[in-house]
Structures are given as structure tokens and as C-alpha cells.
Design a protein around this motif. Structure first.
Motif, PDB file in Angstrom:
ATOM      1  N   TYR A   7       0.835  -1.216   0.005  1.00 14.07           N
ATOM      2  CA  TYR A   7       0.040  -0.021   0.040  1.00 14.07           C
ATOM      3  C   TYR A   7       1.000   1.280  -0.177  1.00 14.07           C
ATOM      4  O   TYR A   7       0.403   2.467   0.323  1.00 14.07           O
ATOM      5  CB  TYR A   7      -0.905   0.052   1.210  1.00 14.07           C
ATOM      6  N   LYS A  56      -2.506  -4.477  -5.955  1.00 14.30           N
ATOM      7  CA  LYS A  56      -3.589  -3.348  -5.357  1.00 14.30           C
ATOM      8  C   LYS A  56      -3.358  -1.961  -6.139  1.00 14.30           C
ATOM      9  O   LYS A  56      -4.497  -1.379  -6.449  1.00 14.30           O
ATOM     10  CB  LYS A  56      -3.267  -3.190  -3.890  1.00 14.30           C
ATOM     11  N   SER A  57      -2.164  -1.628  -6.515  1.00 16.95           N
ATOM     12  CA  SER A  57      -2.135  -0.343  -7.144  1.00 16.95           C
ATOM     13  C   SER A  57      -2.422  -0.364  -8.752  1.00 16.95           C
ATOM     14  O   SER A  57      -2.716   0.720  -9.021  1.00 16.95           O
ATOM     15  CB  SER A  57      -0.562  -0.033  -7.294  1.00 16.95           C
ATOM     16  N   SER A  96      -7.389   4.327   2.680  1.00 16.02           N
ATOM     17  CA  SER A  96      -7.243   2.861   2.785  1.00 16.02           C
ATOM     18  C   SER A  96      -8.363   2.241   2.088  1.00 16.02           C
ATOM     19  O   SER A  96      -9.599   2.740   1.896  1.00 16.02           O
ATOM     20  CB  SER A  96      -7.196   2.345   4.346  1.00 16.02           C
TER      21      SER A  96
END
Length: 254
Positions: A72, A103-104, A185
């Protein structure tokens, strides 16, 4: 054949407590530490720069191995004021740094990058060979093209904007818990007062049409008095769907 004993180290709003890590190192045969400094899953805790330096000093002192999962970092670096560097920069000779693109950029592209010192090189290469792990060549090619073309940056920027919108919606429903959370988040850690069975609570919400995860799922040590729900903010098909889910959640929480 070997066994790994997981020992939870108490923390606070700045992450793992250095004094507690020192105590565990003196009492037990601790070999390594796993940290997510940029945004811990599931608590959303971010380790401050001062805390990183304190932890690094203890890790160096006891010759521990640090596994740093920085998946993250794209939501923290250049955004959070108290973020200067990953812990790898503080103790590169004792750190295995891991950062994935799932995730990115895209969850379907299972590509991760590992940075480590020469001290770990032989063991890591041998371990990867023995467990027969190979990144998809197609996935690696796609990720490489996205990075070189600059499109990866565009995807990241759009995800940041969507994360900001999702967190804003969440704060409208649960403002008291929001101030301690990472502002971008993909999930939130909601404190609850219900001391009932976690799996039963999950089933009750599932019948209402939403899926949440109770904090009991994430325990690796003794049970605790504090209870939480992990709320995913990036799993819906739209922000309107997220809002409806949060309405159901708040309306059914005691």
C-alpha cells in the motif's frame, strides 16, 4: 521441515511497540519481524518515521530478518506527511522488501517485486526454485508495458481518487472511527461493542446482503477484549452500492 511460531507484538496508533519487540526478543528465540508500515492490514495503522527508526534499531541489535510488505505504499508515499521512506532504507542488509502490483494496478495481474541484500540472495533463489514459483510471462509483460507507457501512473491516480471518495462516504456513517484510519485505505477497522460470536455476526450481516469480517478471523494469539469489523471499501461495483452497504451496516449495528 520447519515450524514458524507467530508472536503478536502489541501496538498503538503508530504501529508495533519497540519496547514490546525488545521484550519478546529477550524472552523468546525471535528470528524475524513482518511489518506493513505504509498501511497495515486489517488495522490501517501507519508506522511513523520515528517508530520506524526505533524498530530498526532493535531489529539491527538482535540481528532479526525484517519482511516488509509495502503493497500500500502507493497510497502513502508523497501523500502522508509523516512518510519519508520504507524501512528497507534504514536496514537494507536485514530486510526483504516486497511490493506487489495487485492493489496499485490490477488484482488480476499477480506480479510482485522483491528487493533484498546479497546475504539473502542464495536462499531466496533456492526457495523460489524449490517451490516452483513462476510469475506469468503475460502478466509481467503487461505490467512492464503499463509502467513504461505511463498508464500505470494514470491507473494509480484514479484509484487514489476513488479511495478518497470511498473513505469520505465511510466517514459520513462512522465519523468517530475515521480519524484513526488511513485516509485512502481500501478498508476500515470499525470498533464494535458486541461481544457475541464473530462467525454468527458475519452470518447475520450476510443475510442482510453484506459481507463483513470479524476481528476474530485475524487473531494469531490470545483473544482480546477489543472487537472490530473489517469493512472493505473497494469491493463494490460503485460508490452508490458502497453507500447502501454502509447504510445496512450502521442500521443493524447495536
Amino acid at each position: 521441515m520447519f515450524r514458524i511460531k507467530l508472536v503478536p507484538i502489541p501496538g498503538d496508533e503508530c504501529g508495533m511497540l519497540p519496547d514490546e519487540l525488545e521484550t519478546q526478543c529477550l524472552q523468546l528465540e525471535v528470528h524475524g519481524v513482518f511489518l506493513m508500515p505504509s498501511c497495515s492490514n486489517p488495522t490501517t495503522v501507519m508506522i511513523s518515521e520515528n517508530r520506524k527508526k526505533e524498530l530498526a534499531a532493535i531489529i539491527r541489535k538482535h540481528n532479526l530478518i525484517l519482511i516488509e510488505d509495502d503493497i500500500y505504499a502507493f497510497l502513502t508515499a508523497g501523500i502522508i506527511a509523516d512518510y519519508d521512506q520504507p524501512m528497507f532504507q534504514l536496514i537494507p542488509e536485514q530486510t526483504v522488501y516486497i511490493c506487489s502490483t495487485s492493489k496499485s494496478i490490477c488484482s488480476g495481474l499477480r506480479v510482485a517485486y522483491i528487493v533484498f541484500s546479497d546475504a539473502f540472495k542464495e536462499k531466496i533463489i533456492k526457495a523460489i526454485f524449490n517451490i516452483n514459483v513462476k510469475t506469468s510471462s503475460l502478466d509481467a509483460e503487461i505490467i512492464t508495458e503499463l509502467i513504461l507507457s505511463g498508464k500505470a501512473n494514470a491507473i494509480v491516480e484514479e484509484k487514489k481518487q476513488l479511495a478518497q471518495s470511498a473513505n469520505h462516504i465511510y466517514s459520513e456513517f462512522f465519523s468517530q472511527s475515521f480519524h484513526t484510519s488511513h485516509p485512502l485505505s481500501f478498508y476500515s477497522w470499525l470498533p464494535i461493542s458486541d461481544n457475541g460470536d464473530g462467525s454468527r455476526m458475519e452470518s447475520a450481516f450476510l443475510q442482510k446482503g453484506i459481507r463483513v469480517f470479524h476481528s476474530n478471523r485475524f487473531l494469531c494469539g490470545a483473544n482480546t477484549q477489543d472487537k472490530f469489523l473489517r469493512i472493505a471499501l473497494a469491493s463494490t461495483n460503485s460508490l452508490d452500492e458502497l453507500k447502501r452497504g454502509l447504510e445496512i451496516l450502521k442500521g443493524n449495528l447495536r
